[in-house]
Scaffold this motif. Structure first.
Motif, PDB file in Angstrom:
ATOM      1  N   GLN A   1     -14.793 -13.810   8.200  1.00 23.68           N
ATOM      2  CA  GLN A   1     -16.096 -12.516   8.701  1.00 23.68           C
ATOM      3  C   GLN A   1     -17.157 -12.839   8.907  1.00 23.68           C
ATOM      4  OE1 GLN A   1     -14.186  -9.335   8.175  1.00 23.68           O
ATOM      5  NE2 GLN A   1     -12.402 -10.421   8.082  1.00 23.68           N
TER       6      GLN A   1
ATOM      7  N   GLU B   1     -22.669   0.289  -1.095  1.00 24.04           N
ATOM      8  CA  GLU B   1     -21.079  -0.442  -1.321  1.00 24.04           C
ATOM      9  C   GLU B   1     -21.575  -1.763   0.148  1.00 24.04           C
ATOM     10  OE1 GLU B   1     -17.797   0.346  -0.936  1.00 24.04           O
ATOM     11  OE2 GLU B   1     -18.646   1.516  -2.703  1.00 24.04           O
ATOM     12  N   HIS B   2     -23.040  -1.514   0.838  1.00 26.36           N
ATOM     13  CA  HIS B   2     -22.849  -3.711   0.872  1.00 26.36           C
ATOM     14  C   HIS B   2     -23.358  -4.816   0.371  1.00 26.36           C
ATOM     15  CE1 HIS B   2     -24.811  -5.763   3.650  1.00 26.36           C
ATOM     16  NE2 HIS B   2     -26.671  -6.080   2.740  1.00 26.36           N
TER      17      HIS B   2
ATOM     18  N   LYS C   1     -22.116  -4.809  -3.054  1.00 28.09           N
ATOM     19  CA  LYS C   1     -21.337  -5.065  -3.070  1.00 28.09           C
ATOM     20  C   LYS C   1     -20.316  -6.434  -2.383  1.00 28.09           C
ATOM     21  CE  LYS C   1     -16.668  -2.684  -2.703  1.00 28.09           C
ATOM     22  NZ  LYS C   1     -16.414  -1.181  -3.209  1.00 28.09           N
ATOM     23  N   THR C   2     -19.816  -5.635  -1.361  1.00 24.23           N
ATOM     24  CA  THR C   2     -19.174  -6.216   0.089  1.00 24.23           C
ATOM     25  C   THR C   2     -19.553  -7.748   0.018  1.00 24.23           C
ATOM     26  OG1 THR C   2     -18.754  -4.231   1.215  1.00 24.23           O
ATOM     27  CG2 THR C   2     -18.536  -5.870   2.478  1.00 24.23           C
ATOM     28  N   THR C   3     -21.308  -7.802  -0.304  1.00 20.92           N
ATOM     29  CA  THR C   3     -21.531  -9.518   0.074  1.00 20.92           C
ATOM     30  C   THR C   3     -21.229  -9.812  -1.301  1.00 20.92           C
ATOM     31  OG1 THR C   3     -23.528  -8.113   0.515  1.00 20.92           O
ATOM     32  CG2 THR C   3     -24.145 -10.655   0.314  1.00 20.92           C
TER      33      THR C   3
ATOM     34  N   GLN D   1     -18.005 -11.166  -1.534  1.00 23.29           N
ATOM     35  CA  GLN D   1     -17.971 -12.225  -0.582  1.00 23.29           C
ATOM     36  C   GLN D   1     -17.958 -13.679  -0.983  1.00 23.29           C
ATOM     37  OE1 GLN D   1     -19.597 -11.280   2.746  1.00 23.29           O
ATOM     38  NE2 GLN D   1     -17.496  -9.956   4.235  1.00 23.29           N
TER      39      GLN D   1
ATOM     40  N   THR E   1     -12.349  -8.649  -8.967  1.00 30.28           N
ATOM     41  CA  THR E   1     -12.398  -7.999  -8.405  1.00 30.28           C
ATOM     42  C   THR E   1     -11.470  -6.938  -8.059  1.00 30.28           C
ATOM     43  OG1 THR E   1     -10.737 -10.161  -7.568  1.00 30.28           O
ATOM     44  CG2 THR E   1     -13.108 -10.324  -6.752  1.00 30.28           C
TER      45      THR E   1
ATOM     46  N   THR F   1     -13.518  -2.924  -7.065  1.00 35.28           N
ATOM     47  CA  THR F   1     -12.348  -2.771  -5.971  1.00 35.28           C
ATOM     48  C   THR F   1     -12.106  -1.195  -6.038  1.00 35.28           C
ATOM     49  OG1 THR F   1     -12.119  -4.893  -5.096  1.00 35.28           O
ATOM     50  CG2 THR F   1     -11.558  -2.664  -4.256  1.00 35.28           C
TER      51      THR F   1
END
Length: 351
Positions: free
Chosen positions: A97, A244-245, A247-249, A252, A318, A322
């Motif tokens: 990704q 959301e940004h 959280k995704t970072t 990862q 996680t 999620t």
């Protein structure tokens, strides 16, 4: 909807901060998301060690039979190899990704800069903060300001029913934002507290209520109140997008750390499983005294399951995060169909 039940009808059905009251719920929350993952993993391995030691002391299991122990060691070696291979695959998926062409990287940067510019404009600041925690804190403060302005704009309105409804809504926002800001002020991004606080803030429900107020009662609200509701909706949308940004970072980074730790524990785990098999490789049986066997074998088994303990501890967190952010916007899968203040059906907008 009348004004006689504003507190019940505008009750939040999300995951707002401070909703956990019982000791069992707080313990569950601590284990799932708040506790350090290494501590949870070490606790699981320690539990395994004590579990087998107690069973041995009670005479339920025994480490005397060579064939049973060697078969167990062989199974643990195969299982550990499979788990490490799976984790390496997950790590490669995460890394994939991060690979992007120059065009995709430019588009991603442009989108992020556009969102940051929107946040700066909505918050009346020259530029949005670089720190994710400070950015979320700024958005929460902006939400609180818009809620206060909405309450002021509605106070002088003649419609007492709508005024009471809006005041109840804005009071709930102010309470939530106060708790969130207190937490964010003492956290840094990189610890889970910042992401957990942003996830727990019930922006999705607030966006739902604000949009319903705007669409159903927009004609009866003053122009100042209508403008403020629109600004509140836009700020909530920006908060959800930023959350959301980030959280995704964070996830990862979390999964990447999990992959590294699993590799670190995988080699000792395989060596421990091999050691169990070799301890019973002699012609005369076990190479260690019978009085020490339960302690040594239980300890080696605890080392063998350490990669699995890491997997359990990280997946618990996680999966919980999620699940709580399974949808974006005012789509609330955790909400029962009969709950909520606004009931609509086809044709309600037609007079």
């Amino acid at each position: 909807m009348g004004s006689s039940e504003p507190d019940d009808t505008l009750e939040s059905y999300g995951t707002d901060i401070g909703s956990q009251t019982s000791s069992l719920a707080r313990l569950r929350e601590w284990v799932l998301v708040e506790a350090n993952r290494l501590l949870i993993a070490a606790s699981i391995s320690l539990f395994v060690f004590v579990f087998f030691l107690v069973l041995s002391e009670l005479g339920i299991i025994s480490f005397v039979n060579d064939d049973s122990v060697t078969r167990l060691a062989g199974g643990m070696i195969a299982g550990t190899f499979s788990l490490v291979t799976l984790v390496v695959s997950i790590n490669q998926l995460i890394l994939s990704q991060e690979f992007a062409s120059a065009g995709n990287a430019q588009n991603q940067l442009a989108e992020i800069m556009e969102i940051r510019a929107d946040i700066a404009a909505q918050s009346n600041v020259p530029a949005s903060p670089a720190s994710p925690t400070k950015l979320l804190e700024l958005l929460v403060e902006t939400i609180a300001v818009h809620a206060s302005e909405l309450a002021d704009a509605t106070t002088a309105h003649d419609d007492s029913e709508h005024s009471e409804l809006v005041r109840t809504f804005t009071n709930s926002i102010e309470e939530s934002t106060d708790r969130t800001r207190d937490t964010l002020e003492h956290t840094q991004f990189g610890t889970f507290t910042a992401v957990s606080t942003a996830v727990e803030y019930d922006a999705t429900w607030q966006l739902y209520v604000a949009r319903q107020l705007r669409e159903q009662y927009g004609d009866s609200l003053s122009s100042a109140a209508t403008t403020t509701v629109d600004e509140l909706i836009e700020t909530l949308e920006l908060f959800i997008t930023a959350r959301e940004h980030f959280k995704t970072t964070y996830l990862q980074r979390e999964l990447t750390q999990f992959s590294q730790l699993t590799i670190y524990c995988g080699v000792p785990a395989i060596l421990a499983a091999m050691t169990i098999g070799l301890l019973y490789g002699g012609f005369s049986g076990a190479m260690i005294s019978g009085s020490y066997q339960p302690y040594i074998i239980s300890g080696l088994i605890a080392i063998v399951v350490s990669p699995l303990s890491l997997l359990a501890s990280y997946i618990l967190r996680t999966a919980a995060v999620t699940r709580r952010t399974a949808s974006i916007g005012p789509m609330l899968p955790q909400k029962a169909p009969e709950e909520g203040p606004f009931e609509v059906s086809y044709g309600d907008d037609m007079d």
